[in-house]
Design a protein around this motif. Sequence first.
Motif, PDB file in Angstrom:
ATOM      1  N   THR A   1       0.838  -1.203   0.000  1.00 42.76           N
ATOM      2  CA  THR A   1       0.000   0.000   0.000  1.00 42.76           C
ATOM      3  C   THR A   1       0.872   1.251   0.000  1.00 42.76           C
ATOM      4  O   THR A   1       0.630   2.195  -0.762  1.00 42.76           O
TER       5      THR A   1
ATOM      6  N   LEU B   1      -3.567  -6.462  -3.429  1.00 43.71           N
ATOM      7  CA  LEU B   1      -4.161  -5.668  -2.353  1.00 43.71           C
ATOM      8  C   LEU B   1      -5.680  -5.605  -2.455  1.00 43.71           C
ATOM      9  O   LEU B   1      -6.382  -5.641  -1.438  1.00 43.71           O
ATOM     10  N   ASP B   2      -6.198  -5.494  -3.655  1.00 48.72           N
ATOM     11  CA  ASP B   2      -7.635  -5.322  -3.848  1.00 48.72           C
ATOM     12  C   ASP B   2      -8.392  -6.642  -3.739  1.00 48.72           C
ATOM     13  O   ASP B   2      -9.541  -6.661  -3.317  1.00 48.72           O
TER      14      ASP B   2
ATOM     15  N   TRP C   1      -1.361  -3.964  -6.819  1.00 50.36           N
ATOM     16  CA  TRP C   1      -2.725  -3.483  -6.613  1.00 50.36           C
ATOM     17  C   TRP C   1      -3.742  -4.632  -6.684  1.00 50.36           C
ATOM     18  O   TRP C   1      -4.660  -4.718  -5.879  1.00 50.36           O
TER      19      TRP C   1
ATOM     20  N   ARG D   1      -8.423   4.524  -2.590  1.00 51.87           N
ATOM     21  CA  ARG D   1      -8.712   3.541  -3.639  1.00 51.87           C
ATOM     22  C   ARG D   1      -9.076   4.235  -4.953  1.00 51.87           C
ATOM     23  O   ARG D   1      -8.606   3.839  -6.018  1.00 51.87           O
TER      24      ARG D   1
ATOM     25  N   TRP E   1      -5.634  -3.680   1.301  1.00 49.51           N
ATOM     26  CA  TRP E   1      -5.269  -2.264   1.206  1.00 49.51           C
ATOM     27  C   TRP E   1      -5.861  -1.465   2.360  1.00 49.51           C
ATOM     28  O   TRP E   1      -5.249  -0.500   2.811  1.00 49.51           O
TER      29      TRP E   1
END
Length: 154
Positions: free
Chosen positions: A33, A105-106, A102, A70, A140
């Motif tokens: 992040t 994390l997502d 990303w 985000r 995240w």
Amino acid sequence: MAWLYAEYIADELLRTGRLIPASSLEFRAGRDTLALTIYLSDAAGELSGIRVVSQLDEWLSLTAYGHPWRDWVRTRFLQLGEEARERGRGEDPDLELARAAWRWLDRTELFATDLDPGHPEHPHMPLLPDENDRVWTPAWQLGLPLGHLAMHLF
């Protein structure tokens, strides 16, 4: 190299803060992040010459509670992709690494303390987190406060 440098800075900030073990998924969430914040905030492409202390205020504001992080990430990815298309080159390897971070994390959820417990009678009044109240949280969302706190401890 820019992504690797951003990842290195994020790793050092989190290790210096000593908030969580470096071998944990929570650490990875914080590092990725923070690395995304560092990489995507480098609009001028000067990351290799960056001075961490001079950028802390910007990174702190981007990771602050209530900032639409985000949405900011998605917007920056769109902007960087458009810039790459305008230059007529393929996707930058650094950008590909950032996109992979990303996606992790997502799409990854961690079982962690609920960091945003609302007051049932007054939803606008947040309560202090109860460490026993755990929920599945996108990586995240856990990484943001970890990265933010690590920068404060730097």
